[in-house]
Design a protein around this motif. Structure first.
Motif, PDB file in Angstrom:
ATOM      1  N   HIS A 162       0.685  -1.548   0.251  1.00 15.38           N
ATOM      2  CA  HIS A 162      -0.133   0.098  -0.031  1.00 15.38           C
ATOM      3  C   HIS A 162       1.005   0.990  -0.220  1.00 15.38           C
ATOM      4  CE1 HIS A 162      -4.091  -1.740   0.393  1.00 15.38           C
ATOM      5  NE2 HIS A 162      -3.660  -2.781   1.293  1.00 15.38           N
ATOM      6  N   THR A 163       0.486   1.850  -0.748  1.00 13.41           N
ATOM      7  CA  THR A 163       0.964   3.461  -0.593  1.00 13.41           C
ATOM      8  C   THR A 163       0.276   4.307  -0.056  1.00 13.41           C
ATOM      9  OG1 THR A 163      -0.092   4.300  -2.497  1.00 13.41           O
ATOM     10  CG2 THR A 163       1.885   3.021  -3.391  1.00 13.41           C
ATOM     11  N   THR A 164       1.380   5.497   0.395  1.00 18.79           N
ATOM     12  CA  THR A 164       0.794   6.697   0.965  1.00 18.79           C
ATOM     13  C   THR A 164      -0.648   7.110   0.650  1.00 18.79           C
ATOM     14  OG1 THR A 164       2.662   7.184   2.125  1.00 18.79           O
ATOM     15  CG2 THR A 164       1.375   8.924   2.265  1.00 18.79           C
ATOM     16  N   THR A 165      -0.903   7.004  -0.553  1.00 21.34           N
ATOM     17  CA  THR A 165      -1.606   7.866  -0.936  1.00 21.34           C
ATOM     18  C   THR A 165      -3.070   7.541  -1.490  1.00 21.34           C
ATOM     19  OG1 THR A 165      -0.339   8.911  -3.239  1.00 21.34           O
ATOM     20  CG2 THR A 165      -2.635   9.308  -3.329  1.00 21.34           C
ATOM     21  N   GLN A 166      -2.826   5.853  -1.434  1.00 20.26           N
ATOM     22  CA  GLN A 166      -4.411   5.193  -1.246  1.00 20.26           C
ATOM     23  C   GLN A 166      -4.488   4.961   0.379  1.00 20.26           C
ATOM     24  OE1 GLN A 166      -2.423   1.111  -2.014  1.00 20.26           O
ATOM     25  NE2 GLN A 166      -2.351   1.813  -5.021  1.00 20.26           N
ATOM     26  N   LEU A 167      -3.727   4.894   1.350  1.00 17.58           N
ATOM     27  CA  LEU A 167      -3.611   5.217   2.437  1.00 17.58           C
ATOM     28  C   LEU A 167      -4.710   6.757   3.395  1.00 17.58           C
ATOM     29  CD1 LEU A 167      -0.698   3.748   4.367  1.00 17.58           C
ATOM     30  CD2 LEU A 167      -3.291   2.714   3.738  1.00 17.58           C
TER      31      LEU A 167
END
Length: 315
Positions: A162-167
Motif C-alpha cells: 500500500h502507498t501513502t496516497t492509497q491510505l
C-alpha cells in the motif's frame, strides 16, 4: 491589327504541265490480251504401264513370328522390402562422439613456444626522456575513500504493497468528483457557407486599374499599294519547250503463224515398258530355290538351285 486585304487572287505565271487524263473511255485491254490467241487443249498420249497386279481378297491372318514363337513366362512374386521397427537404445547417452573416442594426441611432450623470453624491466630508461615529463610531474594524490556497503537484512514482516496516497486519499462525501463541463453538442447548420476567414476580412483586394502595355511607335513604313505577290523565281522563270526523246523500240512484226506444238518427248520415244515381277517372298515355295532349313531366329533359308553356295536368305 492584322486584317485581310480584299485583293483578287493572282494567276500563276508558270505554265500548267500537270497530268490530264484522256477524254475517250478506257477499255482496260492490255498488249498480252490483244496478241494472245487461245489454241485450245492439247490431247497427249499416256505411256504409263498398266497395273496388272490384283489385290488378294483373302482375309489377313494377322499372325506374326512373334505371336507364334512367343513363350509366356510366369511372373515372379514382387519383392517388398520390410522396414525394421525402430527401437531406442536402453544405454544412457554419454555425449561422446566418434572424434572424441577415436582421437588421441601425439605421443611425446607438448610443443614449446619458439618465441624468446623477454623479461620485464623494472626501470624504463625512456620513461622520463621528454620535456613534458621532466617539467610536468604528476601530483601525489591521496587514496580514494571507499565506503563498505551495509549488509542487506530482509524484513521479517510481510509487505502490504500500500502507498501513502492509497491510505490517506479519500473521496469527498464518499463519492467521486463529477465533471463540471457540459457535454458539447454539435449542431449542424443549414445556412450556406460564407467562406469568410480572417485573411479575407483583413486583406481586401486593391481597386487598381489594369496598366496598358507600353508600345513603341512603328519604325517600318508600309506602302499603301497592294502587294503583287511576285518572287524572284516568278520574275526570272522562262518556260522551256518540251524535249521529245526518240524511241528505239523495234516495230511489231505482226501476229505469229499458228503452228501446233509437237507432243513427242525424249521420254515418250525412248521409254521401254517392263513386265511386273512378283516378289519371291510371296511364294510358299519360291521357284528356282531349294529350302535348306530354319535358323535359330525362325528365318527360313533358301539356296539357289543353280549354285551351291547360299547367296541370300529369304524370309
Amino acid at each position: 491589327d492584322y486584317k485581310l486585304w480584299n485583293e483578287p487572287k493572282t494567276e500563276l505565271i508558270r505554265p500548267d504541265h500537270g497530268y490530264h487524263p484522256s477524254e475517250p473511255k478506257f477499255d482496260h485491254r492490255t498488249v498480252a490480251q490483244d496478241e494472245y490467241i487461245f489454241r485450245g487443249p492439247v490431247a497427249t498420249q499416256s505411256f504409263k504401264p498398266l497395273n496388272l497386279s490384283q489385290k488378294s481378297k483373302a482375309p489377313l491372318e494377322n499372325m506374326t513370328d512373334y505371336r507364334v514363337n512367343y513363350v509366356l513366362r510366369p511372373l515372379e512374386k514382387r519383392y517388398v522390402h520390410q522396414y525394421e521397427k525402430y527401437k531406442p537404445s536402453e544405454a544412457p547417452f554419454n555425449g561422446l562422439t566418434t572424434n572424441k573416442i577415436s582421437y588421441k594426441g601425439l605421443v611425446g611432450e607438448p610443443a614449446k613456444l619458439a618465441k624468446p623470453y623477454q623479461p620485464k624491466l623494472l626501470h624504463d630508461p625512456f620513461c622520463s626522456s621528454t620535456e613534458f615529463q621532466e617539467k610536468y610531474k604528476p601530483w601525489s594524490q591521496p587514496p580514494v575513500f571507499t565506503k563498505e556497503p551495509v549488509e542487506y537484512v530482509p524484513p521479517v514482516e510481510k509487505m502490504d504493497l500500500h502507498t501513502t496516497t492509497q491510505l490517506h486519499y479519500r473521496h469527498l462525501n464518499g463519492k467521486p468528483a463529477k465533471v463540471c463541463l457540459p457535454l458539447t453538442q454539435h449542431k449542424i447548420s443549414t445556412e450556406p457557407f460564407n467562406t469568410s476567414s480572417t485573411m479575407k476580412e483583413d486583406y481586401k483586394p486593391w481597386m487598381c486599374k489594369r496598366v496598358k502595355p507600353i508600345t513603341h511607335a512603328p519604325e517600318l513604313t508600309f506602302s499603301d499599294k497592294p502587294m503583287d505577290y511576285l518572287t524572284t523565281f516568278r520574275i526570272h522563270y522562262l518556260p522551256q519547250p518540251l524535249t521529245l526523246t526518240k524511241s528505239y523500240k523495234p516495230p511489231w512484226p505482226g501476229p505469229r503463224p499458228h503452228i501446233p506444238l509437237g507432243a513427242k518427248t525424249i521420254y515418250a520415244t525412248s521409254y521401254t515398258p517392263k513386265s511386273v515381277v512378283r516378289c519371291l517372298a510371296s511364294y510358299k515355295n519360291p521357284p528356282g530355290y531349294i529350302f535348306q532349313g530354319t535358323s535359330a531366329d525362325g528365318h527360313k533359308l533358301y539356296v539357289p538351285s543353280s549354285e551351291e553356295e547360299c547367296l541370300q536368305g529369304c524370309h
